[in-house]
Design a protein around this motif. Structure first.
Motif, PDB file in Angstrom:
ATOM      1  N   ASN A  90       0.816  -1.224   0.000  1.00 15.29           N
ATOM      2  CA  ASN A  90       0.000   0.000   0.000  1.00 15.29           C
ATOM      3  C   ASN A  90       0.840   1.261   0.000  1.00 15.29           C
ATOM      4  N   ASN A  91       1.857   1.308   0.874  1.00 15.77           N
ATOM      5  CA  ASN A  91       2.669   2.518   0.983  1.00 15.77           C
ATOM      6  C   ASN A  91       3.362   2.856  -0.326  1.00 15.77           C
ATOM      7  N   GLU A  92       3.864   1.845  -1.011  1.00 20.83           N
ATOM      8  CA  GLU A  92       4.540   2.082  -2.282  1.00 20.83           C
ATOM      9  C   GLU A  92       3.549   2.571  -3.341  1.00 20.83           C
ATOM     10  N   THR A  93       2.374   1.948  -3.394  1.00 20.94           N
ATOM     11  CA  THR A  93       1.335   2.351  -4.347  1.00 20.94           C
ATOM     12  C   THR A  93       0.887   3.786  -4.069  1.00 20.94           C
ATOM     13  N   LYS A  94       0.696   4.083  -2.801  1.00 15.88           N
ATOM     14  CA  LYS A  94       0.272   5.433  -2.391  1.00 15.88           C
ATOM     15  C   LYS A  94       1.353   6.460  -2.730  1.00 15.88           C
ATOM     16  N   THR A  95       2.609   6.134  -2.456  1.00 14.52           N
ATOM     17  CA  THR A  95       3.716   7.046  -2.759  1.00 14.52           C
ATOM     18  C   THR A  95       3.795   7.320  -4.253  1.00 14.52           C
ATOM     19  N   ARG A  96       3.628   6.287  -5.069  1.00 12.80           N
ATOM     20  CA  ARG A  96       3.662   6.484  -6.531  1.00 12.80           C
ATOM     21  C   ARG A  96       2.543   7.409  -6.989  1.00 12.80           C
ATOM     22  N   LEU A  97       1.342   7.216  -6.437  1.00  9.26           N
ATOM     23  CA  LEU A  97       0.224   8.088  -6.804  1.00  9.26           C
ATOM     24  C   LEU A  97       0.523   9.528  -6.410  1.00  9.26           C
ATOM     25  N   LEU A  98       0.987   9.747  -5.189  1.00 12.05           N
ATOM     26  CA  LEU A  98       1.266  11.105  -4.730  1.00 12.05           C
ATOM     27  C   LEU A  98       2.365  11.760  -5.564  1.00 12.05           C
ATOM     28  N   GLU A  99       3.363  10.990  -5.963  1.00  9.68           N
ATOM     29  CA  GLU A  99       4.423  11.531  -6.829  1.00  9.68           C
ATOM     30  C   GLU A  99       3.867  11.912  -8.194  1.00  9.68           C
ATOM     31  N   THR A 100       2.970  11.112  -8.725  1.00 14.06           N
ATOM     32  CA  THR A 100       2.362  11.408 -10.023  1.00 14.06           C
ATOM     33  C   THR A 100       1.493  12.661  -9.940  1.00 14.06           C
ATOM     34  N   LEU A 101       0.816  12.854  -8.798  1.00  9.77           N
ATOM     35  CA  LEU A 101      -0.072  14.010  -8.637  1.00  9.77           C
ATOM     36  C   LEU A 101       0.688  15.317  -8.459  1.00  9.77           C
ATOM     37  N   ALA A 102       1.935  15.244  -8.025  1.00  8.37           N
ATOM     38  CA  ALA A 102       2.737  16.461  -7.817  1.00  8.37           C
ATOM     39  C   ALA A 102       2.852  17.225  -9.135  1.00  8.37           C
TER      40      ALA A 102
ATOM     41  N   ARG B 227      -4.193  19.812  -9.214  1.00 10.01           N
ATOM     42  CA  ARG B 227      -5.501  19.169  -8.990  1.00 10.01           C
ATOM     43  C   ARG B 227      -6.133  18.601 -10.261  1.00 10.01           C
ATOM     44  N   GLY B 228      -5.360  18.501 -11.318  1.00 10.38           N
ATOM     45  CA  GLY B 228      -5.868  17.975 -12.581  1.00 10.38           C
ATOM     46  C   GLY B 228      -5.933  19.018 -13.676  1.00 10.38           C
ATOM     47  N   LEU B 229      -5.735  20.275 -13.305  1.00 11.87           N
ATOM     48  CA  LEU B 229      -5.793  21.357 -14.290  1.00 11.87           C
ATOM     49  C   LEU B 229      -4.692  21.248 -15.339  1.00 11.87           C
ATOM     50  N   LEU B 230      -3.545  20.700 -14.963  1.00 15.09           N
ATOM     51  CA  LEU B 230      -2.402  20.631 -15.874  1.00 15.09           C
ATOM     52  C   LEU B 230      -2.190  19.233 -16.463  1.00 15.09           C
ATOM     53  N   SER B 231      -3.090  18.305 -16.174  1.00 13.27           N
ATOM     54  CA  SER B 231      -2.905  16.908 -16.605  1.00 13.27           C
ATOM     55  C   SER B 231      -3.184  16.733 -18.091  1.00 13.27           C
ATOM     56  N   THR B 232      -2.290  16.029 -18.758  1.00 14.29           N
ATOM     57  CA  THR B 232      -2.526  15.632 -20.140  1.00 14.29           C
ATOM     58  C   THR B 232      -3.402  14.377 -20.133  1.00 14.29           C
ATOM     59  N   PRO B 233      -3.992  14.001 -21.258  1.00 14.93           N
ATOM     60  CA  PRO B 233      -4.771  12.756 -21.295  1.00 14.93           C
ATOM     61  C   PRO B 233      -3.966  11.536 -20.841  1.00 14.93           C
ATOM     62  N   ALA B 234      -2.702  11.451 -21.224  1.00 15.87           N
ATOM     63  CA  ALA B 234      -1.861  10.322 -20.810  1.00 15.87           C
ATOM     64  C   ALA B 234      -1.643  10.332 -19.298  1.00 15.87           C
ATOM     65  N   GLN B 235      -1.433  11.514 -18.727  1.00 14.15           N
ATOM     66  CA  GLN B 235      -1.256  11.617 -17.278  1.00 14.15           C
ATOM     67  C   GLN B 235      -2.545  11.244 -16.544  1.00 14.15           C
TER      68      GLN B 235
ATOM     69  N   ASP C  20      -4.841   9.172 -17.559  1.00 13.45           N
ATOM     70  CA  ASP C  20      -4.961   7.706 -17.630  1.00 13.45           C
ATOM     71  C   ASP C  20      -4.071   7.031 -16.590  1.00 13.45           C
ATOM     72  N   LEU C  21      -2.847   7.506 -16.461  1.00 14.52           N
ATOM     73  CA  LEU C  21      -1.918   6.939 -15.484  1.00 14.52           C
ATOM     74  C   LEU C  21      -2.446   7.148 -14.059  1.00 14.52           C
ATOM     75  N   ILE C  22      -2.922   8.347 -13.767  1.00 15.65           N
ATOM     76  CA  ILE C  22      -3.449   8.643 -12.431  1.00 15.65           C
ATOM     77  C   ILE C  22      -4.641   7.748 -12.116  1.00 15.65           C
ATOM     78  N   LEU C  23      -5.560   7.590 -13.059  1.00 12.04           N
ATOM     79  CA  LEU C  23      -6.733   6.753 -12.814  1.00 12.04           C
ATOM     80  C   LEU C  23      -6.353   5.289 -12.632  1.00 12.04           C
ATOM     81  N   GLU C  24      -5.323   4.850 -13.318  1.00 17.04           N
ATOM     82  CA  GLU C  24      -4.824   3.484 -13.138  1.00 17.04           C
ATOM     83  C   GLU C  24      -4.230   3.317 -11.737  1.00 17.04           C
ATOM     84  N   GLN C  25      -3.467   4.304 -11.293  1.00 17.64           N
ATOM     85  CA  GLN C  25      -2.879   4.253  -9.952  1.00 17.64           C
ATOM     86  C   GLN C  25      -3.954   4.349  -8.867  1.00 17.64           C
TER      87      GLN C  25
END
Length: 197
Positions: free
Chosen positions: A3-15, A19-27, A29-34
């Motif tokens: 869990n901690n590793e999965t959570k850390t990866r998600l938080l790193e991706t969100l940095a 809040r989603g304003l700067l996310s590309t479609p590929a980003q 997709d990655l965030i929703l997968e995480q």
């Protein structure tokens, strides 16, 4: 993967995603997968009944809500911090969006709702009040102080609408909950990732 590793990866991706304003479609997709990976490892199976974990001021880290993200596209207005504050004793949810409006004073959009536990994952929400105005005129300082002001049941300068019970209802599913991270999915298909302040 723990869990901690999965959570850390998600938080790193969100940095840096604003809040989603700067996310590309590929980003996105990655965030929703995480998000889905973390949801499968939810440590709190009866999330809506875990009141000590639910209670508190939650800051929005990411969302797919076009309604919320579109408020950043208004002329001269930028979306500031967004909070969802839960008060389990009173069964209330306070959604607070701070707005920056250079060179004007900042604004605030606030929605007060009541919630009921529907099942171990779902909260049914009924909206009761909608307040919009300039932060200085509303006397807004921070989410906790603002919730106290709303509890005094006074009228505020700006737009202050009382909604009839049942006029607008929705629901949220709490799909992941731990001591400092919450993921919810709303009835309109939006995903929200929040951290406890």
């Amino acid at each position: 993967m723990a869990n901690n590793e999965t959570k850390t990866r998600l938080l790193e991706t969100l940095a840096g995603q604003n809040r989603g304003l700067l996310s590309t479609p590929a980003q996105r997709d990655l965030i929703l997968e995480q998000v889905a990976q973390l949801e499968r490892r939810n440590p709190t199976r009866n999330a809506t009944r875990a009141t000590s974990l639910l209670e508190g001021n939650w800051r929005l880290l990411y969302t797919t809500s076009s309604e919320l993200l579109s408020s950043d596209r208004l002329p001269l207005v930028q979306l500031g911090q967004v909070y969802q504050c839960i008060r389990t004793r009173s069964g209330q949810v306070f959604n607070i969006a701070e707005l920056k409006a250079s060179p004007l004073p900042g604004g605030l959009i606030s929605v007060v709702a009541r919630f009921e536990v529907t099942n171990n994952q779902r909260l049914t929400v009924g909206f009761e009040r909608f307040v919009v105005g300039l932060r200085t005129l509303l006397g807004y300082q921070d989410p906790s102080q603002w919730i106290e002001e709303l509890g005094r049941d006074r009228r505020f300068l700006g737009l202050d609408l009382r909604l009839k019970s049942g006029d607008r209802q929705g629901w949220i599913d709490v799909t992941y909950l731990d001591e400092n991270l919450r993921i919810v999915r709303g009835n309109e298909g939006s995903v929200f990732v929040l951290s406890k302040n």
